[in-house]
Design a protein around this motif. Structure first.
Motif, short mmCIF file in Angstrom:
data_model
loop_
_atom_site.label_atom_id
_atom_site.label_comp_id
_atom_site.label_asym_id
_atom_site.label_seq_id
_atom_site.Cartn_x
_atom_site.Cartn_y
_atom_site.Cartn_z
N PHE A 1 56.15 52.74 48.77
CA PHE A 1 56.51 53.99 49.44
C PHE A 1 55.34 54.37 50.35
O PHE A 1 54.19 54.34 49.93
CB PHE A 1 56.70 55.12 48.41
N ALA A 2 55.65 54.71 51.56
CA ALA A 2 54.62 55.17 52.49
C ALA A 2 54.12 56.53 52.03
O ALA A 2 54.88 57.34 51.50
CB ALA A 2 55.19 55.27 53.90
N ASN A 3 52.85 56.76 52.22
CA ASN A 3 52.25 58.05 51.86
C ASN A 3 51.91 58.79 53.15
O ASN A 3 50.93 58.47 53.81
CB ASN A 3 51.01 57.83 51.01
N HIS A 4 52.73 59.76 53.52
CA HIS A 4 52.51 60.56 54.71
C HIS A 4 51.86 61.90 54.38
O HIS A 4 52.04 62.86 55.10
CB HIS A 4 53.83 60.79 55.46
N THR A 5 51.17 61.95 53.26
CA THR A 5 50.56 63.19 52.81
C THR A 5 49.04 63.05 52.81
O THR A 5 48.51 61.97 53.05
CB THR A 5 50.98 63.54 51.37
N GLU A 6 48.38 64.14 52.50
CA GLU A 6 46.93 64.10 52.31
C GLU A 6 46.58 63.90 50.84
O GLU A 6 45.41 63.89 50.48
CB GLU A 6 46.32 65.40 52.83
N THR A 7 47.57 63.72 50.00
CA THR A 7 47.37 63.52 48.57
C THR A 7 47.19 62.03 48.28
O THR A 7 48.10 61.25 48.54
CB THR A 7 48.57 64.06 47.77
N PRO A 8 46.03 61.63 47.76
CA PRO A 8 45.82 60.22 47.47
C PRO A 8 46.86 59.67 46.50
O PRO A 8 47.21 60.32 45.52
CB PRO A 8 44.42 60.18 46.84
N LEU A 9 47.35 58.48 46.80
CA LEU A 9 48.27 57.72 45.93
C LEU A 9 49.61 58.42 45.68
O LEU A 9 50.30 58.09 44.73
CB LEU A 9 47.59 57.38 44.60
#
Length: 183
Positions: free
Chosen positions: A48-56
């Motif tokens: 899943f791509a992570n488009h957030t500022e939250t790691p992992l």
């Protein structure tokens, strides 16, 4: 007294509707029509791509999706384990990593792949710090690479609710609609 009773009667009508409107504002989803899928086919969960500022955040959503696929009674499910990790906020290698994962899925002879992106996975800033999750999901035909189904949703919870619980509820709701026509 008759004025007071009329006001109370109107409040009895308005309050339940207001509560429902408030609860409805906590979740938004858009889903494609459920495709006809073979429930007992081999499945894989791709990164899943992570488009957030939250790691992992992407890894967290993948783990939840994997568990929910098992809970929904689909066939065998494997998770792609990547040797690389998205570290930057802007990941130029995301498309390449997705293609590598799809090739791996073909080697595993999987029929379907579940993938997606996490657009929000955090506690909102403020007095209450409500949890909020935003996710998109896709079911892909591994052999052709064709996207069979997509869904997107966002959900927020109450201040005492765990972020993982809000994310799980959202992913469950989306997946149930995608697997509705599975046989």
């Amino acid at each position: 007294m008759s004025y007071l009773s009329a006001v109370l009667r109107h409040l009895k009508i308005l309050i339940p509707g207001g509560v429902l409107a408030l609860l409805g504002a906590c979740s938004t989803t858009d889903r494609g029509p459920a495709p006809t899928l073979e429930r007992q086919a081999a499945w894989v969960v791709l990164p899943f791509a992570n488009h957030t500022e939250t790691p992992l955040a992407g890894n967290r959503a993948e783990a939840v999706a994997l568990a929910l696929l098992h809970a929904q009674g689909v066939g065998t499910v494997k998770r792609y384990v990547s040797t690389t990790q998205q570290e930057a906020l802007f990941d130029v290698a995301e498309g390449k990593r997705q293609q590598e994962a799809l090739e791996w899925a073909r080697e595993q002879q999987a029929r379907y792949a579940l993938t997606g992106a996490v657009d929000e996975w955090r506690y909102k800033v403020g007095v209450d710090g409500e949890p909020a999750a935003g996710v998109t999901l896709q079911i892909i035909d591994v052999a052709s690479g064709e996207t069979l189904w997509t869904a997107a949703g966002g959900k927020s919870g109450w201040s005492r609710e765990a972020l993982s619980a809000v994310g799980q509820k959202l992913i469950r709701e989306l997946l149930q609609s995608g697997l509705a026509a599975a046989r």
